[in-house]
Design a protein around this motif. Structure first.
Motif, PDB file in Angstrom:
ATOM      1  N   HIS A   2      44.582  26.659  43.933  1.00 31.05           N
ATOM      2  CA  HIS A   2      44.433  27.184  42.579  1.00 31.05           C
ATOM      3  C   HIS A   2      42.966  27.374  42.169  1.00 31.05           C
ATOM      4  O   HIS A   2      42.454  26.723  41.267  1.00 31.05           O
ATOM      5  N   ILE A   3      42.334  28.289  42.852  1.00 32.38           N
ATOM      6  CA  ILE A   3      40.917  28.567  42.626  1.00 32.38           C
ATOM      7  C   ILE A   3      40.656  28.987  41.182  1.00 32.38           C
ATOM      8  O   ILE A   3      39.659  28.582  40.586  1.00 32.38           O
ATOM      9  N   GLU A   4      41.535  29.771  40.611  1.00 34.25           N
ATOM     10  CA  GLU A   4      41.295  30.225  39.234  1.00 34.25           C
ATOM     11  C   GLU A   4      41.325  29.068  38.246  1.00 34.25           C
ATOM     12  O   GLU A   4      40.579  29.081  37.264  1.00 34.25           O
ATOM     13  N   ASN A   5      42.124  28.054  38.510  1.00 35.32           N
ATOM     14  CA  ASN A   5      42.109  26.854  37.655  1.00 35.32           C
ATOM     15  C   ASN A   5      40.775  26.124  37.789  1.00 35.32           C
ATOM     16  O   ASN A   5      40.233  25.626  36.799  1.00 35.32           O
ATOM     17  N   ARG A   6      40.255  26.071  39.006  1.00 32.64           N
ATOM     18  CA  ARG A   6      38.957  25.407  39.218  1.00 32.64           C
ATOM     19  C   ARG A   6      37.835  26.165  38.518  1.00 32.64           C
ATOM     20  O   ARG A   6      36.931  25.556  37.951  1.00 32.64           O
ATOM     21  N   VAL A  79      31.718  38.672  43.847  1.00 30.85           N
ATOM     22  CA  VAL A  79      32.477  38.727  45.102  1.00 30.85           C
ATOM     23  C   VAL A  79      33.915  38.270  44.856  1.00 30.85           C
ATOM     24  O   VAL A  79      34.874  38.888  45.341  1.00 30.85           O
ATOM     25  N   LEU A  80      34.082  37.219  44.081  1.00 30.84           N
ATOM     26  CA  LEU A  80      35.438  36.728  43.788  1.00 30.84           C
ATOM     27  C   LEU A  80      36.251  37.759  43.022  1.00 30.84           C
ATOM     28  O   LEU A  80      37.460  37.900  43.246  1.00 30.84           O
ATOM     29  N   THR A  81      35.605  38.490  42.119  1.00 29.39           N
ATOM     30  CA  THR A  81      36.303  39.570  41.410  1.00 29.39           C
ATOM     31  C   THR A  81      36.854  40.584  42.405  1.00 29.39           C
ATOM     32  O   THR A  81      38.019  40.991  42.319  1.00 29.39           O
ATOM     33  N   SER A  82      36.031  40.997  43.357  1.00 27.89           N
ATOM     34  CA  SER A  82      36.472  41.984  44.342  1.00 27.89           C
ATOM     35  C   SER A  82      37.561  41.431  45.248  1.00 27.89           C
ATOM     36  O   SER A  82      38.525  42.130  45.567  1.00 27.89           O
ATOM     37  N   LEU A  83      37.430  40.175  45.656  1.00 26.49           N
ATOM     38  CA  LEU A  83      38.472  39.563  46.493  1.00 26.49           C
ATOM     39  C   LEU A  83      39.792  39.470  45.736  1.00 26.49           C
ATOM     40  O   LEU A  83      40.852  39.750  46.301  1.00 26.49           O
ATOM     41  N   ASP A  89      45.330  37.435  44.810  1.00 33.13           N
ATOM     42  CA  ASP A  89      45.268  36.002  44.505  1.00 33.13           C
ATOM     43  C   ASP A  89      44.154  35.379  45.347  1.00 33.13           C
ATOM     44  O   ASP A  89      44.169  35.501  46.579  1.00 33.13           O
ATOM     45  N   LEU A  90      43.214  34.709  44.689  1.00 30.09           N
ATOM     46  CA  LEU A  90      42.111  34.068  45.417  1.00 30.09           C
ATOM     47  C   LEU A  90      42.586  32.933  46.319  1.00 30.09           C
ATOM     48  O   LEU A  90      41.889  32.568  47.265  1.00 30.09           O
ATOM     49  N   ASP A  91      43.759  32.392  46.052  1.00 27.15           N
ATOM     50  CA  ASP A  91      44.284  31.324  46.906  1.00 27.15           C
ATOM     51  C   ASP A  91      44.675  31.837  48.290  1.00 27.15           C
ATOM     52  O   ASP A  91      44.929  31.036  49.190  1.00 27.15           O
TER      53      ASP A  91
END
Length: 159
Positions: A2-6, A79-83, A89-91
């Motif tokens: 849950h990267i977005e929670n972090r 970079v996370l936005t593009s991923l 989902d970043l997870d």
């Protein structure tokens, strides 16, 4: 994971995708997914609205090392936005494999690793050492696009 929670726990939010400066066409994808890998094109620091974030110029002259570290951290968020856009989902990112950091350096500035730590420190903070640790280069260049102080590309493993 849950990267977005972090990210939320750290008080961080992802910026909008990059808005290139007027008259600029970028003829490449921000992320190229191939099998179990995602290759991330070079990104620079962004403001929340997707415009390029300053300060602009050379690290060691117009830009301090501390400002460049902060720019590298903003670059990680870009970079996370593009991923997230490419993967949904970043997870899905299971491991950070390689990071290539480029720093717009003034003559004599040789602390490029300390600048790119702004990117690496945030990735390890979000993914932990097992998935976040990555091979890395941090090089100084004479110029970067649009006068940004740092540009970073990456390769990640995905599920």
């Amino acid at each position: 994971m849950h990267i977005e929670n972090r990210l939320a726990e750290l008080g961080l939010q992802l910026p909008e995708p990059m808005n290139p400066p007027p008259g600029v066409t970028l003829s490449f994808p921000w992320v190229r997914v191939f099998r179990d890998r995602a290759f991330v094109s070079g990104h620079g620091p962004l403001l929340p609205d997707g415009s390029l974030a300053g300060p602009f110029g050379k690290v060691g002259a117009e830009v301090t090392e501390e400002q460049a570290y902060a720019a590298a951290r903003l670059t990680a968020l870009a970079v996370l936005t593009s991923l997230k856009r490419a993967l949904g989902d970043l997870d899905r990112v299971t491991a950070w494999l390689h990071v290539f950091g480029m720093v717009n350096t003034a003559p004599g500035f040789a602390r490029t690793p300390a600048v790119v730590n702004g990117f690496s420190d945030l990735i390890v903070q979000l993914w932990g050492a097992d998935a976040g640790d990555h091979a890395r280069s941090a090089v100084g260049l004479a110029e970067l696009p649009f006068g940004i102080p740092v540009e970073i590309e990456a390769e990640v493993a995905i599920d």
